[in-house]
Design a protein around this motif. Sequence first.
Motif, PDB file in Angstrom:
ATOM      1  N   GLY A   1     -24.175 -42.064   2.719  1.00  0.00           N
ATOM      2  CA  GLY A   1     -24.348 -40.889   3.588  1.00  0.00           C
ATOM      3  C   GLY A   1     -25.728 -40.466   3.997  1.00  0.00           C
ATOM      4  O   GLY A   1     -26.646 -41.282   4.256  1.00  0.00           O
TER       5      GLY A   1
ATOM      6  N   GLU B   1     -23.829 -30.088   6.102  1.00  0.00           N
ATOM      7  CA  GLU B   1     -23.387 -31.402   6.295  1.00  0.00           C
ATOM      8  C   GLU B   1     -22.587 -31.555   7.802  1.00  0.00           C
ATOM      9  O   GLU B   1     -22.581 -32.479   8.358  1.00  0.00           O
TER      10      GLU B   1
ATOM     11  N   LEU C   1     -21.310 -35.910   1.001  1.00  0.00           N
ATOM     12  CA  LEU C   1     -20.256 -36.319   1.654  1.00  0.00           C
ATOM     13  C   LEU C   1     -19.113 -36.677   0.356  1.00  0.00           C
ATOM     14  O   LEU C   1     -17.774 -37.211   0.848  1.00  0.00           O
TER      15      LEU C   1
ATOM     16  N   VAL D   1     -23.786 -34.790  10.234  1.00  0.00           N
ATOM     17  CA  VAL D   1     -22.922 -35.831  10.391  1.00  0.00           C
ATOM     18  C   VAL D   1     -22.602 -35.864  11.987  1.00  0.00           C
ATOM     19  O   VAL D   1     -22.413 -36.753  12.768  1.00  0.00           O
TER      20      VAL D   1
ATOM     21  N   ASP E   1     -23.832 -40.769  -2.250  1.00  0.00           N
ATOM     22  CA  ASP E   1     -24.052 -39.487  -1.520  1.00  0.00           C
ATOM     23  C   ASP E   1     -23.657 -38.304  -2.347  1.00  0.00           C
ATOM     24  O   ASP E   1     -22.186 -38.152  -2.409  1.00  0.00           O
TER      25      ASP E   1
ATOM     26  N   VAL F   1     -23.023 -46.158   6.914  1.00  0.00           N
ATOM     27  CA  VAL F   1     -22.657 -44.575   6.756  1.00  0.00           C
ATOM     28  C   VAL F   1     -21.596 -44.355   7.440  1.00  0.00           C
ATOM     29  O   VAL F   1     -20.658 -43.743   6.901  1.00  0.00           O
TER      30      VAL F   1
ATOM     31  N   ALA G   1     -16.014 -34.749   7.252  1.00  0.00           N
ATOM     32  CA  ALA G   1     -16.951 -35.599   7.689  1.00  0.00           C
ATOM     33  C   ALA G   1     -16.319 -36.690   8.777  1.00  0.00           C
ATOM     34  O   ALA G   1     -17.140 -36.966   9.821  1.00  0.00           O
TER      35      ALA G   1
ATOM     36  N   SER H   1     -18.514 -46.273   5.741  1.00  0.00           N
ATOM     37  CA  SER H   1     -18.103 -45.348   4.339  1.00  0.00           C
ATOM     38  C   SER H   1     -17.606 -44.008   4.786  1.00  0.00           C
ATOM     39  O   SER H   1     -16.580 -43.678   4.019  1.00  0.00           O
ATOM     40  N   ILE H   2     -17.820 -43.112   5.897  1.00  0.00           N
ATOM     41  CA  ILE H   2     -17.332 -41.984   6.212  1.00  0.00           C
ATOM     42  C   ILE H   2     -15.838 -42.191   6.379  1.00  0.00           C
ATOM     43  O   ILE H   2     -15.014 -41.499   5.947  1.00  0.00           O
TER      44      ILE H   2
END
Length: 433
Positions: free
Chosen positions: A374, A314, A136, A318, A133, A405, A32, A408-409
């Motif tokens: 996510g 995904e 992810l 993303v 999520d 988000v 991601a 977080s990724i």
Amino acid sequence: MSFALWSLVIGALLIAMALSGSLLKRLPISNAMLYLGVGYGLGPAGLGVMAPHPLEDAAALERVAEITVLISLFATGLKLGLPLSHWHWHLPVRLAFTAMALTIAFIALAGVFGFGFPLGGAVLLGAILAPTDPVLASEVQVEDLHDRDRLRFSLTGEGSLNDGAAFPFVMLGLGLLGLHDLGAWGGRWWALDTLWPIGGGLLIGGILGALIGKLVVYLRTRHQEAIGLDEFLALGLIALTYGAAQLGHAYGFLAVFAAGLALQRVGEPVPSGLPTQTVQGAAEEALATDSEHASAYLREAVQGFNEQLERIAELTVVLVIGAMLPAIRVPVAAVWFIPLLFLGLRPAAVALGLLGSPASRQQRFFMAWFGIRGIGSLYYLMYAVNHGLPPALAEDFVGITLATVAVSILVHGLSGTPMMRHYGRRPRRGGNR
């Protein structure tokens, strides 16, 4: 962005991921993270070949995020090899309901007193950001059907359940903003937005997943029919279950998850240690129609296709999130809110939600940290925008949510591999299972 350019970008990324997959598993970098960076580079801040707008394209974004979450929930349902009645589910349930409700309450307080949002808007923001999520979180998911590790099972189960369990709070927030009918004293909300949709979704999904699975196994083993096209079966069961749940005014996310969970429970359990290659290497038709292996073959085939579909979905979503980042306006207060969410609100909610549980201190710490935000948050954000969220709130919510988000990724992507490696080296004790 033209179809030809989309084909070029997606094709190059898919080939690059296939060639570098083994290397990425050894590095503290998630897929991601790469998709987000590429999306940002293709967006207005870079090459400018794609420019999705979170408000102007909200309807399309809601559908894309919705489909991606559905695919992921079905995939995780296929991985969790225990029925919801099993005691192993008590931790995921506490995380998905108690800890999530506490997280929503904490975010709502921050929204009212930190951002100055109205109560309804603050509750809605909490419902958008509280769910973890299932898409992810591959680094912390269960590794196979027989994985009973308490940490992995709890985080996978939480991400699967709370994407549907957050819906009542989304409706509560919209209701408090005057955009949804809560009924007298909240009676309609309790009955038609909470109790029946959650219970009905799990019931509908469980029944359809079990019935379709048993029907396919019966036709294959008794009549040598319905062989092949397992990809159609996976997509058909997702669509059928989601449609039935929606028409029954139940939550489709929970229904699709329950369908995957029920499908992998059909027939005899797969013997522990049975390699996938055993199913793939032998004659497919013989295995598909053999009474001893038909159920295992069905699960392996459906799960293999669904996992590949999940990865493609995904990648697409993303990429779009990365491309949208230059178009958002992040409120100044998000500078303190996002660290507070990851380092304070989520850990506090998990600590309170797991009081008295058998989880070890290390497991609680990891559960508190891996509250990955996510695609579920993107879906709820777009759902709120498309249901009349006032423009001023919508702009702030878009900035806060997409920034959360993205962070977080990055932070969970960097920490996922090394932290789970450290966790994997821990001594095996009874309390860790």
